[in-house]
Design a protein around this motif. Structure first.
Motif, mmCIF file in Angstrom:
data_model
loop_
_atom_site.group_PDB
_atom_site.id
_atom_site.type_symbol
_atom_site.label_atom_id
_atom_site.label_comp_id
_atom_site.label_asym_id
_atom_site.label_seq_id
_atom_site.Cartn_x
_atom_site.Cartn_y
_atom_site.Cartn_z
ATOM 1 N N VAL A 64 0.839 -1.202 0.000
ATOM 2 C CA VAL A 64 0.000 0.000 0.000
ATOM 3 C C VAL A 64 0.871 1.248 0.000
ATOM 4 O O VAL A 64 0.530 2.272 -0.605
ATOM 5 C CB VAL A 64 -0.947 0.006 1.229
ATOM 6 C CG1 VAL A 64 -1.747 1.305 1.288
ATOM 7 C CG2 VAL A 64 -1.881 -1.194 1.177
ATOM 8 N N ALA A 65 2.038 1.172 0.671
ATOM 9 C CA ALA A 65 2.946 2.320 0.765
ATOM 10 C C ALA A 65 3.917 2.413 -0.405
ATOM 11 O O ALA A 65 4.856 3.220 -0.364
ATOM 12 C CB ALA A 65 3.735 2.238 2.077
ATOM 13 N N ASN A 66 3.748 1.585 -1.440
ATOM 14 C CA ASN A 66 4.652 1.575 -2.600
ATOM 15 C C ASN A 66 6.095 1.263 -2.193
ATOM 16 O O ASN A 66 7.046 1.787 -2.771
ATOM 17 C CB ASN A 66 4.613 2.922 -3.344
ATOM 18 C CG ASN A 66 3.306 3.142 -4.070
ATOM 19 O OD1 ASN A 66 2.634 2.184 -4.458
ATOM 20 N ND2 ASN A 66 2.918 4.406 -4.245
ATOM 21 N N ALA A 67 6.246 0.420 -1.170
ATOM 22 C CA ALA A 67 7.589 0.083 -0.698
ATOM 23 C C ALA A 67 7.960 -1.367 -0.960
ATOM 24 O O ALA A 67 9.127 -1.747 -0.842
ATOM 25 C CB ALA A 67 7.688 0.364 0.812
ATOM 26 N N HIS A 68 6.995 -2.193 -1.354
ATOM 27 C CA HIS A 68 7.238 -3.631 -1.467
ATOM 28 C C HIS A 68 8.307 -3.959 -2.508
ATOM 29 O O HIS A 68 9.179 -4.810 -2.257
ATOM 30 C CB HIS A 68 5.924 -4.341 -1.831
ATOM 31 C CG HIS A 68 6.089 -5.813 -2.041
ATOM 32 N ND1 HIS A 68 6.291 -6.698 -0.999
ATOM 33 C CD2 HIS A 68 6.086 -6.568 -3.201
ATOM 34 C CE1 HIS A 68 6.401 -7.920 -1.492
ATOM 35 N NE2 HIS A 68 6.279 -7.874 -2.823
ATOM 36 N N ASP A 69 8.289 -3.303 -3.652
ATOM 37 C CA ASP A 69 9.203 -3.664 -4.739
ATOM 38 C C ASP A 69 10.667 -3.468 -4.355
ATOM 39 O O ASP A 69 11.493 -4.364 -4.574
ATOM 40 C CB ASP A 69 8.876 -2.848 -5.990
ATOM 41 C CG ASP A 69 7.546 -3.260 -6.602
ATOM 42 O OD1 ASP A 69 7.067 -4.380 -6.291
ATOM 43 O OD2 ASP A 69 6.980 -2.461 -7.376
ATOM 44 N N PHE A 70 11.012 -2.284 -3.806
ATOM 45 C CA PHE A 70 12.433 -2.079 -3.494
ATOM 46 C C PHE A 70 12.863 -2.885 -2.262
ATOM 47 O O PHE A 70 14.045 -3.227 -2.113
ATOM 48 C CB PHE A 70 12.757 -0.577 -3.314
ATOM 49 C CG PHE A 70 12.240 0.073 -2.067
ATOM 50 C CD1 PHE A 70 12.901 -0.073 -0.844
ATOM 51 C CD2 PHE A 70 11.104 0.879 -2.098
ATOM 52 C CE1 PHE A 70 12.442 0.544 0.304
ATOM 53 C CE2 PHE A 70 10.629 1.496 -0.965
ATOM 54 C CZ PHE A 70 11.295 1.327 0.256
ATOM 55 N N ILE A 71 11.918 -3.213 -1.384
ATOM 56 C CA ILE A 71 12.270 -4.081 -0.245
ATOM 57 C C ILE A 71 12.579 -5.491 -0.747
ATOM 58 O O ILE A 71 13.576 -6.108 -0.356
ATOM 59 C CB ILE A 71 11.120 -4.116 0.790
ATOM 60 C CG1 ILE A 71 10.960 -2.747 1.459
ATOM 61 C CG2 ILE A 71 11.396 -5.180 1.861
ATOM 62 C CD1 ILE A 71 9.788 -2.649 2.419
#
Length: 604
Positions: free
Chosen positions: A480-487
């Motif tokens: 939801v925070a647009n953080a999943h891909d780079f994590i």
């Protein structure tokens, strides 16, 4: 004695252990006296000075009864086995007494170790709890380096100077008292002479330590400045190098370090004088006793025999070591009391954010937040002036205005990081001061301008404060925070360490991780403090999208620097000099042609 109360209050939870240690030291002192007192009968046996004793007397806890029966026992051995066997018995008896003396001494030290370190652990824990308990306003007055110095160096100084001296405080006075009682029994006249000499020596030692505590306090305070300089250097290294200010910082650090060193030299010189001075004074007293006691023996009136004088001097000489250790411990305690003062300054610091004893637990947010005639002063400087605002559930309210207009203070009052000087803030018609602080803050999530992350993994940063969070819920929040891909692209995924304050990440990535943390908490009220002001265009777009996802179906208070990010807010409030001077929707405020309109046009 009052000043030592600062330390003794930490010993109360260990009173049982303290009693055990004191009891073991009393037993150790008892056997120590027996060991030394055996010098007199040993000399009497060696020089055949023991009178023949042919019968015993009823045993009692008196010197005459014990000596009489002991002499009878020795006389019996001499008659039946010979004087050589009597000497062997005496030596064996001394060895046995010495064994028990050292056994009880070791046991006292055995129980002293967990007691001493436990007290230091308790002080550290108490200080850390207090650091978390004190309001944010406290730290605006204090240097961070000085706080770190208090919880590390001052506690360490307390452990080194005071807690390690506790074994001497529990042991040496007992030894001195037991020895003095025995000496008084052996020769009241000679011991009264000692009572005249020892206070004179004590006064001389006491005068040296008079200013030790004051100098130690200055030294610990200067060490706090030293750590503050180091903390500022590490935090501002980029600026220091960019402005070629290395020499300036070096001069500042070395100047503080030199001053600290000069204070340490004074403190150490005074403390180190204690041991040689007490030893010199002790030997001087022994020499005077030899002269005075020798005169008593030469009189030949039977008040003191040669063997008794030698035994008396042997026992008295043993007082010198514990007296010297006690004086050294006293000096160490005086030095450590400066650290105790600084530790108490934190532990006893007043927390103005009080929670009522019957505080209510608020479990949900139902209708609205109200600010009623709220004023706030910081050091008599007005920050907010008579502010009133109602924020309906599910609405987004934006706060805009120049730096210093009171925006951050406005939102900091809601979770009670500070308390309003005047007026009141209500949640669903109830004053927030009537709620428990924990439950009140549980209603809110924060995303700050500068993301606050910890030197830990992505997972632990996002799940911070939520011990029951699952990896699935953490991943859902990150998406939801647009953080999943780079994590996921990082070496160990969600279990990758992000470095000190998230130093391995870009600004946009740090902000999205902090947004994911707020999403996972899922609070009904969100506080967003200029969350996109320091980002580039691409990062801002991703973060703004994440913020919009975060604010859906929530009551949001947004502090905005870029006005374009709050055009769709339900209400925009313009703050100036601590007052709300304009309020309305974007189009309404543009139509007014006032402060908001000017700010918006400047940013186009």
């Amino acid at each position: 004695m009052k000043k030592f109360g600062k330390i003794f209050k930490y010993l109360i939870p260990y009173k049982g252990t303290v009693g055990l240690i004191i009891g073991l030291n009393i037993l150790g002192a008892f056997f120590s006296v027996f060991t030394l007192a055996m010098v007199i009968p040993f000399l009497n046996v060696l020089f055949d000075q023991i009178p023949a004793v042919t019968s015993t007397v009823p045993f009692s806890l008196s010197v005459n009864s014990i000596l009489h029966n002991f002499n009878y026992f020795i006389s019996s051995i001499k008659v039946s086995q010979g004087i050589t066997y009597a000497l062997v018995f005496m030596c064996t008896f001394v060895v046995i007494m010495t064994f028990f003396k050292n056994l009880f001494t070791y046991l006292s030290l055995y129980y002293m170790a967990p007691f001493r370190n436990g007290v230091v652990r308790d002080i550290r824990n108490k200080m850390y709890r207090k650091v978390l308990e004190l309001p944010l306003g406290y730290y605006s007055e204090e240097r961070k380096g000085d706080i770190i110095s208090k919880i590390t160096n001052d506690v360490n100084e307390l452990e080194v100077s005071i807690m390690r001296s506790m074994e001497m405080f529990f042991r040496d006075p007992i030894l001195v008292i037991v020895y003095m009682v025995v000496l008084l029994i052996m020769s009241p006249q000679l011991t009264l002479f000692v009572f005249v000499l020892l206070p004179v020596a004590g006064l001389l030692i006491g005068r040296i330590g008079k200013n030790l505590r004051k100098h130690s306090f200055k030294g610990q305070r200067r060490l706090g400045f030293l750590l503050s300089t180091l903390e500022e250097t590490l935090g501002g290294l980029r600026i220091i190098k960019a402005f070629n200010a290395e020499e300036k910082m070096i001069q500042r650090f070395e100047s503080t370090n030199s001053f600290y060193t000069r204070i340490l030299v004074k403190v150490n010189r005074r403390r180190d004088l204690a041991s040689p001075l007490s030893e010199f004074l002790g030997v001087a007293v022994v020499v005077i006793l030899m002269w005075y006691g020798g005169k008593m023996v030469l009189k030949g009136d039977g008040s003191l025999t040669a063997a008794s004088l030698i035994g008396y001097l042997v026992i008295f000489s043993q007082i010198i070591t514990p007296a010297k250790s006690f004086s050294q411990a006293y000096f160490n305690v005086l030095k450590g009391m400066a650290s105790a003062d600084r530790i108490d300054a934190v532990i006893e610091a007043d927390n103005p954010i009080k929670e009522k004893d019957d505080a209510r637990v608020v479990e949900q947010f139902g209708e609205k937040i109200e600010y009623r005639n709220v004023c706030f002063k910081y050091q008599d400087e007005p920050v907010l002036r008579n502010v009133s605002l109602t924020i309906e559930k599910g609405k987004t309210v934006a706060l805009v205005g120049q730096s210093g207009s009171g925006k951050s203070t406005f939102v900091d009052l809601l979770p009670r990081f500070y308390d309003a000087t005047e007026g009141e803030i209500l949640v669903d018609g109830v004053d927030i001061k009537d709620f428990s602080i924990k439950s009140l803050r549980g209603l809110m999530g924060n995303v700050n301008q500068e993301p606050i992350l910890f030197n830990d993994t992505f997972y632990n940063n996002i799940a911070f404060g939520l011990p029951n969070a699952t990896i699935g819920s953490v991943m859902a929040a990150a998406k939801v925070a647009n953080a999943h891909d780079f994590i996921e692209a990082s070496p160990n995924g969600y279990y990758t360490n992000i470095g000190d304050r998230g130093g391995k990440l870009s600004g946009g990535q740090r902000q999205r991780v902090s947004i994911a943390r707020a999403i996972l908490k899922n609070p009904p009220i969100m506080i967003l403090d200029e969350a996109t002001s320091a980002l580039d265009t691409e990062s801002e777009r991703l973060v703004q999208e994440a913020l919009e996802n975060l604010m859906k179906n929530r009551t949001s208070i947004v502090i905005a620097h870029r006005l374009s990010t709050v055009k769709n807010a339900d209400l925009i409030c313009v703050l100036q000099d601590g007052e709300i001077v304009e309020r309305g929707k974007h189009d309404e405020l543009i139509g007014l042609g006032g402060i908001y309109s000017k700010l918006y046009n400047l940013q186009r």
